[in-house]
Each structure stands twice: as C-alpha cells, then as structure tokens.
Motif scaffolding. Structure first.
Motif, PDB file in Angstrom:
ATOM      1  N   UNK A  54       0.823  -1.207   0.000  1.00  0.00           N
ATOM      2  CA  UNK A  54       0.000   0.000   0.000  1.00  0.00           C
ATOM      3  C   UNK A  54       0.860   1.261   0.000  1.00  0.00           C
ATOM      4  N   UNK A  55       0.374   2.263  -0.649  1.00  0.00           N
ATOM      5  CA  UNK A  55       1.070   3.544  -0.726  1.00  0.00           C
ATOM      6  C   UNK A  55       1.448   4.055   0.654  1.00  0.00           C
ATOM      7  N   UNK A  56       2.679   4.433   0.784  1.00  0.00           N
ATOM      8  CA  UNK A  56       3.140   5.009   2.044  1.00  0.00           C
ATOM      9  C   UNK A  56       3.297   6.500   1.833  1.00  0.00           C
ATOM     10  N   UNK A  57       2.694   7.261   2.680  1.00  0.00           N
ATOM     11  CA  UNK A  57       2.784   8.708   2.544  1.00  0.00           C
ATOM     12  C   UNK A  57       2.712   9.394   3.884  1.00  0.00           C
ATOM     13  N   UNK A  58       3.022  10.661   3.855  1.00  0.00           N
ATOM     14  CA  UNK A  58       2.942  11.449   5.075  1.00  0.00           C
ATOM     15  C   UNK A  58       1.486  11.781   5.364  1.00  0.00           C
ATOM     16  N   UNK A  59       1.214  11.966   6.605  1.00  0.00           N
ATOM     17  CA  UNK A  59      -0.134  12.325   7.017  1.00  0.00           C
ATOM     18  C   UNK A  59      -0.155  12.490   8.516  1.00  0.00           C
ATOM     19  N   UNK A  60      -1.293  12.834   9.009  1.00  0.00           N
ATOM     20  CA  UNK A  60      -1.481  12.918  10.452  1.00  0.00           C
ATOM     21  C   UNK A  60      -2.715  12.108  10.786  1.00  0.00           C
ATOM     22  N   UNK A  61      -2.495  11.072  11.607  1.00  0.00           N
ATOM     23  CA  UNK A  61      -3.557  10.134  11.929  1.00  0.00           C
ATOM     24  C   UNK A  61      -3.628   9.908  13.429  1.00  0.00           C
ATOM     25  N   UNK A  62      -4.812   9.594  13.868  1.00  0.00           N
ATOM     26  CA  UNK A  62      -5.009   9.107  15.221  1.00  0.00           C
ATOM     27  C   UNK A  62      -5.491   7.674  15.061  1.00  0.00           C
ATOM     28  N   UNK A  63      -4.746   6.749  15.649  1.00  0.00           N
ATOM     29  CA  UNK A  63      -5.081   5.337  15.537  1.00  0.00           C
ATOM     30  C   UNK A  63      -5.475   4.822  16.911  1.00  0.00           C
ATOM     31  N   UNK A  64      -6.637   4.179  16.956  1.00  0.00           N
ATOM     32  CA  UNK A  64      -7.102   3.501  18.157  1.00  0.00           C
ATOM     33  C   UNK A  64      -6.749   2.029  17.943  1.00  0.00           C
ATOM     34  N   UNK A  65      -5.665   1.594  18.572  1.00  0.00           N
ATOM     35  CA  UNK A  65      -5.087   0.277  18.320  1.00  0.00           C
ATOM     36  C   UNK A  65      -5.580  -0.759  19.314  1.00  0.00           C
TER      37      UNK A  65
END
Length: 161
Positions: A54-65
């Motif tokens: 999958x494409x890897x790119x910059x971003x800002x994420x909130x992950x509920x793991x």
C-alpha cells in the motif's frame, strides 16, 4: 473522495511494519505498533489484508489500536470470516483511525460527540469515571506520539456499522 481514498491508503501503509526506526526522528505509527508485544494480532491482520504494498505517505492520523486481548474477545468463527473477506478486513482496520492528530487532552473535549473514522463509521466519545470510551472500547493507554500522528490503545475491536 480522492482525499479520503488517499487518507485510507496512507493510514493502511502506516500501520504496516515498514521502514526501520530512525534514531534522530520520532517513530511512525507503524513502528510504534510493530514494536508493541500487545499488538501482534493487529499487525498480522494488516498483513493478511494484503496491504504490504500500500502507498506510504505522510499524514497525520489518530489510531485507536486494539490489543491482542481485544481481538481474543471476538469469537473464532467471526474472526475467520473477517480473515476470509479482505474488503471487510480493510474496512475494520480503517474503523480504527481518524484523520488528524488527536491527543488525549483533545479527545476528552469531544465528550458526547461523534468522530468519523476512515471507514466512514462514526463512534461516540464518552468520558465516564475518568475513562475515555470510543464506542464500546475503553482507551487504556494514550498519547503514543509518532512522527505522523498518535496512537491510543483500546481494549475492544471497533466494528464498522
């Protein structure tokens, strides 16, 4: 639509155990999750979904793991069904992320409001007895800061609606 699709692809790429950690930079979300002994099932499911390329790119994420213990709450039959349906698996994985970096102090301010995940599913945020809930999931660890966002650990797998 294009932005939402790119956001989804970027999140999925970031949840993979990608590049090695760089000493001078903060770890990515992927590196945080990959380095956790409590998230092996999450990593395995991400790989099972076929998202390694999958494409890897910059971003800002909130992950509920969700932890391994959270996945073990799901009955084996349901888990096998999810593993056999890559689209459903991808949707479930996207249900654990929102766009933007939402640290604990900001999440608490969302008490009573809904957040929309990358899958399009919405969950209500509730603060009860000093506990933060995202839908039915209790946040058990907060603010694992990454170079591309933040990870909050939860005790229950969020299911898309």
């Amino acid at each position: 639509m294009k932005t939402k699709l790119m956001a989804a692809f970027s999140f999925l790429a970031l949840t993979l155990a990608g590049s090695p950690a760089r000493a001078e930079e903060a770890k990515t979300i992927a590196e945080i999750v990959a380095g956790s002994k409590d998230h092996t099932i999450l990593l395995a499911l991400v790989k099972e979904a076929g998202l390694a390329e999958t494409l890897s790119g910059k971003g800002e994420w909130t992950v509920f793991a969700p932890t391994d213990a959270a996945f073990k709450k799901i009955d084996k039959e349901t888990l096998e069904k999810v593993k056999g349906d890559k689209e459903l698996l991808k949707k479930i994985l996207l249900t654990h992320a929102v766009k933007g970096t939402w640290v604990a102090g900001e999440v608490v301010k969302l008490d009573g409001k809904e957040v929309e995940t990358l899958s399009g599913t919405k969950f209500k945020i509730a603060v009860k007895d000093k506990n933060v809930m995202v839908g039915d999931a209790k946040v058990t660890a907060t603010d694992l800061k990454a170079s591309n966002g933040v990870v909050h650990v939860i005790d229950t797998v969020l299911m898309p609606k």
